[in-house]
Write an enzyme that holds these catalytic residues in place. Structure first.
Site: not given
Ligand code: NAP
Length: 341
Positions: A7-8, A11, A164, A168, A215
């Protein structure tokens, strides 16, 4: 020895990569495709960062090649990748299956190809895996690191947010089950990080666009609103992306964090609290954005169920950032991008 971060390109993932590089780790970043991986490597421009492509998380063998080819160099794994978006067509295909298969796949690949080299695995879960949302209004209930969202695969498929939350919850449960069943045959220790709604700036100003990640879009929407109707109501818990990234890396390093669910939350907020901070801290927004009803903020005195992470805070031993810090950081970056700072 390297840290492998999935997920690098996301965000949070970029903050995790930055935290690792700042601490002088060598990082292998997982991207969905090589183009995204190459773009990430160019953005960081750091010789300690390389990228591999893994395809889609729904493929259970997505990580096999990486651990076959690089497994003996990988000491730590941070599994951050999971779908975090609401504009979806299928609850199962777009959220539930990739979240669950992603973690199952990476743990199986480590077991198959790197069970001797990987020493610690940290997975990003979510606050959404903690409470029973039907009881959030009940102030006699406490939700903390021991609590599990009781949703089921079938009942979560009502709307994107519920699905969602399910994705999780099931992914984290899958991971703990795998760990329990395999802890005698794998070398690694395991922990999960459960952030609430994450606010904070993008690592790179060039990632600021008209719309931000899901978010931060909440703050973006409030700071561009001209009337209350422009703002979607939202009250939940929040935390800072910088704290969340720091906790992921500390969980790799500190034995006392192993085997734990680390619940990272700074407290409660309502969109009214964001308005209150924006109106107090940004004179250039005053008069453009609404004032709302300042007394309706919940930051100081949140209603409903008690949400508590005392155990995690004690283990971490550092203060988590405030809503004012988060809102101000995001707003400054957006206003700078728009030439309004
Ligand atoms: P984000 O910006 O959408 O990042 C998600 C990452 O996961 C991206 O690198 C994305 O790749 C990759 N990914 C998602 N679905 C995929 C798939 N089917 N196959 C391959 N790669 C995939 O979201 P984020 O907010 O940074 O979230 C990162 C983590 O934190 C997640 O596990 C999320 O559930 C968790 N989280 C986030 C929040 C929040 O408020 N933001 C709160 C609690 C937990 P692509 O860029 O190619 O799509």
């Amino acid at each position: 020895m390297s840290v492998f971060v999935t997920g690098a390109t996301g965000f949070l993932g970029k903050h995790v990569v930055k935290e690792c590089l700042d601490k002088n780790y060598t990082v292998i970043a997982a991207a969905r495709d090589q183009e995204k991986g190459d773009a990430l490597v160019r953005q960081f421009n750091n010789p300690n960062l390389s990228a591999v492509s893994i395809g889609d998380l729904e493929k259970l063998d997505a990580f096999d090649e990486t651990f076959k080819n690089h497994g003996n160099h990988i000491k730590y794994v941070i599994h951050c990748a999971s779908p975090a978006k609401w504009d979806i067509y299928s609850y199962e295909k777009d959220l539930l299956i990739p979240a669950r298969n992603g973690v199952r796949g990476i743990l199986e690949s480590i077991k198959k190809y790197a069970s001797d080299s990987v020493e610690n695995v940290v997975m990003t879960s979510s606050f959404m895996a903690i409470p029973d949302f039907s009881k959030m209004g009940d102030n006699s209930i406490t939700f903390n690191e021991d609590s599990w969202n009781p949703t089921t695969w079938e009942t979560c498929q009502t709307d994107p947010l519920n699905a969602y939350a399910g994705s999780k919850t099931f992914a984290e449960q899958e991971a703990w089950k795998f760990y329990e069943e395999n802890k005698d045959v794998v070398k690694f220790k395991f922990s999960t990080v459960l952030p609430s709604y994450i606010f904070g700036p993008q690592v790179f100003d060039t990632d600021v666009h008209e719309h931000l990640n899901a978010s931060n879009e909440t703050i973006n929407q409030v700071l561009h609103a001209t009337k209350m109707e422009d703002i979607q109501p939202l009250s939940t818990q929040f935390c800072s992306v910088k704290d969340v990234a720091r906790v992921h890396v500390l969980a790799l390093e500190q034995n006392n964090l192993s085997g734990k669910r680390l619940f990272v939350t700074s407290g409660a907020f309502d969109v009214q609290d964001i308005l209150n901070h924006l109106n107090a801290d940004f004179p250039q927004l005053k008069g453009n954005i609404p004032v709302g009803t300042p007394s309706k903020g919940i930051e100081i005195n949140p209603p409903g169920a008690v949400i508590e992470n005392k155990r995690t805070r004690e283990l971490l031993g550092f203060p988590l950032k405030s809503l004012k810090q988060c809102v101000d950081d995001v707003t400054k970056q957006v206003l700078r991008h728009e030439g309004r700072l």
